[in-house]
Motif scaffolding. Sequence first.
Motif, short mmCIF file in Angstrom:
data_model
loop_
_atom_site.label_atom_id
_atom_site.label_comp_id
_atom_site.label_asym_id
_atom_site.label_seq_id
_atom_site.Cartn_x
_atom_site.Cartn_y
_atom_site.Cartn_z
N ALA A 300 0.83 -1.20 0.00
CA ALA A 300 0.00 0.00 0.00
C ALA A 300 0.87 1.26 0.00
CB ALA A 300 -0.92 -0.01 1.22
N ASP A 301 1.99 1.24 0.75
CA ASP A 301 2.92 2.37 0.74
C ASP A 301 3.52 2.56 -0.65
OD1 ASP A 301 2.47 2.82 3.41
OD2 ASP A 301 4.29 1.77 4.10
N GLU A 307 1.87 6.84 -6.91
CA GLU A 307 0.76 7.69 -7.36
C GLU A 307 0.98 9.16 -7.06
OE1 GLU A 307 -4.04 7.15 -7.63
OE2 GLU A 307 -3.01 6.41 -5.85
N THR A 308 1.52 9.46 -5.89
CA THR A 308 1.63 10.87 -5.47
C THR A 308 2.99 11.49 -5.78
OG1 THR A 308 2.36 10.23 -3.24
CG2 THR A 308 -0.02 10.47 -3.62
N MET A 316 8.35 7.73 -17.43
CA MET A 316 7.64 6.47 -17.29
C MET A 316 8.22 5.66 -16.13
SD MET A 316 8.93 3.76 -20.18
CE MET A 316 7.92 4.55 -21.42
N PHE A 317 7.37 4.86 -15.56
CA PHE A 317 7.77 3.89 -14.55
C PHE A 317 7.50 2.50 -15.15
CE2 PHE A 317 6.53 0.81 -11.35
CZ PHE A 317 7.59 0.85 -10.47
N CYS A 318 8.54 1.68 -15.20
CA CYS A 318 8.41 0.35 -15.79
C CYS A 318 8.72 -0.70 -14.73
CB CYS A 318 9.37 0.17 -16.97
SG CYS A 318 9.04 1.27 -18.36
N TYR A 319 7.83 -1.65 -14.62
CA TYR A 319 8.04 -2.75 -13.69
C TYR A 319 8.16 -4.05 -14.48
CZ TYR A 319 7.16 -6.33 -10.16
OH TYR A 319 7.26 -7.44 -9.35
N GLU A 341 -4.44 -2.07 -16.12
CA GLU A 341 -3.41 -2.60 -17.02
C GLU A 341 -3.09 -1.66 -18.18
OE1 GLU A 341 -3.83 -6.65 -18.19
OE2 GLU A 341 -4.88 -7.22 -16.35
N THR A 342 -3.77 -0.52 -18.27
CA THR A 342 -3.55 0.40 -19.40
C THR A 342 -3.23 1.81 -18.94
OG1 THR A 342 -5.95 0.84 -19.52
CG2 THR A 342 -5.06 -0.92 -20.92
N ASN A 343 -2.72 1.96 -17.73
CA ASN A 343 -2.35 3.28 -17.22
C ASN A 343 -1.19 3.85 -18.03
OD1 ASN A 343 -0.81 5.23 -15.38
ND2 ASN A 343 -2.69 4.91 -14.22
N GLU A 344 -1.29 5.13 -18.46
CA GLU A 344 -0.29 5.74 -19.32
C GLU A 344 1.05 5.94 -18.61
OE1 GLU A 344 0.00 6.73 -22.56
OE2 GLU A 344 -1.77 5.50 -22.82
N GLY A 345 1.01 6.15 -17.30
CA GLY A 345 2.25 6.47 -16.59
C GLY A 345 3.03 5.26 -16.14
N ILE A 346 2.43 4.10 -16.17
CA ILE A 346 3.08 2.90 -15.65
C ILE A 346 3.01 1.79 -16.70
CG2 ILE A 346 0.97 2.08 -14.52
CD1 ILE A 346 2.77 1.00 -12.28
N THR A 347 4.14 1.11 -16.87
CA THR A 347 4.22 0.03 -17.84
C THR A 347 4.72 -1.22 -17.12
OG1 THR A 347 4.75 1.59 -19.60
CG2 THR A 347 5.22 -0.72 -20.03
#
Length: 369
Positions: A300-301, A307-308, A316-319, A341-347
């Motif tokens: 959760a953290d 997000e914030t 971009m943030f890629c995991y 699964e389609t958030n623009e900022g996270i891949t």
Amino acid sequence: MAMKMESDLNRFRKIVRGKIKKELRRFISSGDLVGRQGNKRITIPLPRIDIPHFSFGNREKGGVGQGDGEVGDTVGQGQPQPGQGQAGEGEGQHSLEVDVTLEELAQILGEELALPNIQSKGKENIEDKKYKYSGILKKGPESLRHFKRTFKEALRRSISSGDYDPDNPVIIPVKDDKRFRSYRITHEKVANAVIIYMMDVSGSMGDEQKEIVRLTAFWLDTWLSTQYNGLERRYIIHDATAREVDSDTFYKTKESGGTLISSAYKLALKLIEDGFNPMEWNIYLFHFSDGDNWSGNDTADCMKILETSLLPISNMFCYGQVESRYGSGQFLRDLHKHFGETNEGITTCQIKDRDAIMDALKIFLGKGR
């Protein structure tokens, strides 16, 4: 002849380029290629390229290549000699090593994966000075003195004044002979980027998982280096705690403790705040893990920090979730549940094995951000 040679060279380059494209997936999944990296170049072994060679005719005549002969005898093929051993079943393989620049390798990668050029930020905020020599002046600093032009002026003066002695051609420039390079300064808008790599090094991440991360990071670097004039790299490893390390330590460290992913995200945020103004830097965050996290509270953290804090300031943030026999893979599911699964900022991408690295690169870099 020169035009013919240039035409042949261009044709050979096209053949090499085609071979690299054909074997690209194998190259991407192979650690041998990374080990062949030199100063902005890579040596690539390419099998099955026929090298041009001389071929002799079929006429069998006596000659002077071996054995007896007389002056003026025609040179032909000698008599066949018995070989040793048994004949093989397959045709011979021709192997050739070629040097390819990292820039050309990145172009091939971009073409094969249809990668878009990155739309960067920061060009309006950073200026780089460019110095271009534009002429010759009679005054200037000694560091810019033009030796050839100075010598010519001194020689011209010596000849015109009658002081020049061909038998003792000593030319000594005086102050009026000196000539200096002039230059002008131009200001060019540039974009810089930083890649922050984060990796779980807890006991569940084995050597094969780290090798997959190393190969993926190499190709990410190769592509992003062609998109930015300046590319910085930072490395963070974490188990229950996180710390910044050099690249060698990043790929070799193995711990046995638990995992708190939020520790890596907090350290990444601190690195950005201390040295990479988001208004001036293009920020890329790549996190690799097998999906284990110590507790739901820490997950959760992680979501809150992303997000914030991290997503709003990064390109971009890629995991990348590297499959491990000991990892639960839960963190990827948690990311999808929170962000979709389609958030623009996270891949996100699941990397099951080395063969999946090429697909991961397409997913990570395909947005052009």
